[in-house]
Design a protein around this motif. Structure first.
Motif, PDB file in Angstrom:
ATOM      1  N   ILE A  46      69.648  56.226  53.191  1.00 42.63           N
ATOM      2  CA  ILE A  46      69.203  56.156  54.587  1.00 42.63           C
ATOM      3  C   ILE A  46      70.074  57.035  55.477  1.00 42.63           C
ATOM      4  O   ILE A  46      69.569  57.699  56.399  1.00 42.63           O
ATOM      5  N   LYS A  47      71.380  57.069  55.202  1.00 42.72           N
ATOM      6  CA  LYS A  47      72.268  57.920  56.001  1.00 42.72           C
ATOM      7  C   LYS A  47      71.864  59.383  55.868  1.00 42.72           C
ATOM      8  O   LYS A  47      71.786  60.121  56.868  1.00 42.72           O
ATOM      9  N   GLN A  48      71.606  59.841  54.646  1.00 41.78           N
ATOM     10  CA  GLN A  48      71.177  61.228  54.452  1.00 41.78           C
ATOM     11  C   GLN A  48      69.814  61.470  55.101  1.00 41.78           C
ATOM     12  O   GLN A  48      69.564  62.540  55.667  1.00 41.78           O
ATOM     13  N   LEU A  49      68.943  60.488  55.025  1.00 37.67           N
ATOM     14  CA  LEU A  49      67.624  60.617  55.639  1.00 37.67           C
ATOM     15  C   LEU A  49      67.749  60.750  57.154  1.00 37.67           C
ATOM     16  O   LEU A  49      67.048  61.561  57.784  1.00 37.67           O
ATOM     17  N   ILE A  50      68.640  59.992  57.745  1.00 37.86           N
ATOM     18  CA  ILE A  50      68.880  60.099  59.190  1.00 37.86           C
ATOM     19  C   ILE A  50      69.401  61.490  59.534  1.00 37.86           C
ATOM     20  O   ILE A  50      68.983  62.110  60.519  1.00 37.86           O
ATOM     21  N   ASP A  51      70.309  62.015  58.698  1.00 39.05           N
ATOM     22  CA  ASP A  51      70.844  63.362  58.947  1.00 39.05           C
ATOM     23  C   ASP A  51      69.736  64.413  58.864  1.00 39.05           C
ATOM     24  O   ASP A  51      69.698  65.354  59.668  1.00 39.05           O
ATOM     25  N   VAL A  52      68.839  64.269  57.889  1.00 39.25           N
ATOM     26  CA  VAL A  52      67.728  65.217  57.758  1.00 39.25           C
ATOM     27  C   VAL A  52      66.823  65.134  58.985  1.00 39.25           C
ATOM     28  O   VAL A  52      66.398  66.157  59.531  1.00 39.25           O
ATOM     29  N   MET A  53      66.538  63.910  59.422  1.00 40.69           N
ATOM     30  CA  MET A  53      65.677  63.744  60.585  1.00 40.69           C
ATOM     31  C   MET A  53      66.335  64.267  61.852  1.00 40.69           C
ATOM     32  O   MET A  53      65.666  64.819  62.728  1.00 40.69           O
ATOM     33  N   GLU A  54      67.641  64.127  61.943  1.00 40.45           N
ATOM     34  CA  GLU A  54      68.345  64.682  63.100  1.00 40.45           C
ATOM     35  C   GLU A  54      68.172  66.194  63.139  1.00 40.45           C
ATOM     36  O   GLU A  54      67.961  66.788  64.209  1.00 40.45           O
ATOM     37  N   TYR A  55      68.244  66.831  61.966  1.00 40.89           N
ATOM     38  CA  TYR A  55      68.024  68.279  61.890  1.00 40.89           C
ATOM     39  C   TYR A  55      66.589  68.619  62.296  1.00 40.89           C
ATOM     40  O   TYR A  55      66.359  69.547  63.084  1.00 40.89           O
ATOM     41  N   LEU A  56      65.606  67.896  61.749  1.00 42.79           N
ATOM     42  CA  LEU A  56      64.213  68.173  62.080  1.00 42.79           C
ATOM     43  C   LEU A  56      63.949  67.977  63.563  1.00 42.79           C
ATOM     44  O   LEU A  56      63.215  68.769  64.180  1.00 42.79           O
ATOM     45  N   TYR A  57      64.541  66.960  64.140  1.00 43.13           N
ATOM     46  CA  TYR A  57      64.328  66.703  65.565  1.00 43.13           C
ATOM     47  C   TYR A  57      64.936  67.816  66.417  1.00 43.13           C
ATOM     48  O   TYR A  57      64.447  68.103  67.513  1.00 43.13           O
ATOM     49  N   SER A  58      65.998  68.451  65.914  1.00 40.73           N
ATOM     50  CA  SER A  58      66.565  69.585  66.651  1.00 40.73           C
ATOM     51  C   SER A  58      65.577  70.753  66.694  1.00 40.73           C
ATOM     52  O   SER A  58      65.655  71.613  67.581  1.00 40.73           O
ATOM     53  N   LEU A  59      64.638  70.770  65.732  1.00 39.61           N
ATOM     54  CA  LEU A  59      63.583  71.784  65.704  1.00 39.61           C
ATOM     55  C   LEU A  59      62.285  71.263  66.327  1.00 39.61           C
ATOM     56  O   LEU A  59      61.260  71.952  66.277  1.00 39.61           O
ATOM     57  N   LYS A  60      62.344  70.057  66.880  1.00 43.09           N
ATOM     58  CA  LYS A  60      61.169  69.421  67.497  1.00 43.09           C
ATOM     59  C   LYS A  60      60.081  69.136  66.473  1.00 43.09           C
ATOM     60  O   LYS A  60      58.881  69.254  66.769  1.00 43.09           O
ATOM     61  N   ILE A  61      60.473  68.742  65.248  1.00 52.44           N
ATOM     62  CA  ILE A  61      59.523  68.434  64.185  1.00 52.44           C
ATOM     63  C   ILE A  61      59.629  66.968  63.796  1.00 52.44           C
ATOM     64  O   ILE A  61      60.722  66.456  63.569  1.00 52.44           O
ATOM     65  N   SER A  62      58.497  66.299  63.740  1.00 52.53           N
ATOM     66  CA  SER A  62      58.418  64.925  63.243  1.00 52.53           C
ATOM     67  C   SER A  62      57.725  64.938  61.889  1.00 52.53           C
ATOM     68  O   SER A  62      56.653  65.521  61.743  1.00 52.53           O
ATOM     69  N   HIS A  63      58.321  64.325  60.874  1.00 55.30           N
ATOM     70  CA  HIS A  63      57.745  64.319  59.527  1.00 55.30           C
ATOM     71  C   HIS A  63      56.501  63.449  59.460  1.00 55.30           C
ATOM     72  O   HIS A  63      55.490  63.812  58.878  1.00 55.30           O
ATOM     73  N   ARG A  64      56.567  62.261  59.985  1.00 58.05           N
ATOM     74  CA  ARG A  64      55.457  61.315  60.142  1.00 58.05           C
ATOM     75  C   ARG A  64      54.913  60.718  58.833  1.00 58.05           C
ATOM     76  O   ARG A  64      53.906  60.024  58.855  1.00 58.05           O
TER      77      ARG A  64
END
Length: 246
Positions: free
Chosen positions: A117-135
């Motif tokens: 989950i920690k790594q997943l949060i880090d990945v999502m933080e990166y995606l959010y910096s690009l304004k991308i939601s995986h969904r």
């Protein structure tokens, strides 16, 4: 040998790729393992009818992958759009999906679940910096090998700005993955009859974090607050995190 049309084989051969094996299929298409010389890749080909009807939406996956540069996310190698064939050639990420590991009865520890989950949060933080939601965060879209994750299948990804302010599917997905892993873990369940957050072997602060992810309690409205609470809220020895990775 994978049974596919000669048209698909022909389209791949134009770029010196060869089919190796079928990997699976989903709502909008199928994935194949392909090779070029001594390297392997994943070829995601979309159903021809869906290409005709929804191509404007399907091309978004390639668009987002092209803008992403992260070790936990497959790189887009090439888009094939010829002779009625539309598909994406992507980097092949190693590991088994969490879904497969759960089905095999793999005993996840609390430290492993925390790390995932920690790594997943880090990945999502990166995606959010690009304004991308995986969904579409779920166990089948997360690969796990040598204590590192990969996040795949960006077919549902969209611009972060269109997310509802009331519901974040990425946060809910992380909460759902956490629960599935936790309920399979002997370390985190007291009995086979434990199905609820309050039944898990978690302290009150940890339970609140999971409930907020699942929108049972006041949901998180940004990734930074989630990351802060998760890292400092879970009673995991942070000094040993690197040991888990190694």
């Amino acid at each position: 040998m994978v049974e596919v049309s000669s048209t698909i084989k022909g389209a791949l051969s134009l770029f010196d790729y060869r089919l190796s094996d079928a990997l699976g299929s989903g709502r909008f298409g199928s994935c194949y393992l392909i090779s070029q010389y001594d390297k392997f890749f994943v070829f995601k080909i979309f159903n021809s009818n869906d290409v005709k009807r929804f191509k404007r939406k399907l091309v978004l996956e390639g668009k987002y992958l092209k803008s992403i540069n992260h070790p936990a996310i497959p790189k887009l190698i090439r888009v094939i759009d010829t002779d009625g064939i539309y598909g994406l050639i992507m980097e092949r990420m190693s590991g088994d999906s969490l879904e497969d590991l759960l089905n095999q009865g793999y005993p996840f520890s609390k430290k492993e679940i925390f790390l995932i989950i920690k790594q997943l949060i880090d990945v999502m933080e990166y995606l959010y910096s690009l304004k991308i939601s995986h969904r579409d965060i779920k166990a089948s879209n997360i690969l796990w090998k040598n204590n590192k994750i990969s996040l795949v299948d960006f077919g549902s990804a969209r611009d972060l700005s269109i997310l509802s302010c009331r519901f974040n599917p990425d946060f809910w997905g992380m909460g759902d993955v956490f629960m599935r892993l936790a309920l399979s873990s002997q370390e985190m369940t007291f009995s086979h009859h434990d199905f609820y957050i309050d039944d898990l072997n978690l302290d009150s602060q940890e339970k609140i974090i999971v409930k907020r992810l699942l929108h049972i309690e006041q949901p998180y409205d940004n990734i930074q607050d989630l990351k802060r609470d998760f890292v400092y809220g879970f009673s995991i020895d942070q000094n040993n995190e690197q040991k888990i990775i190694n």
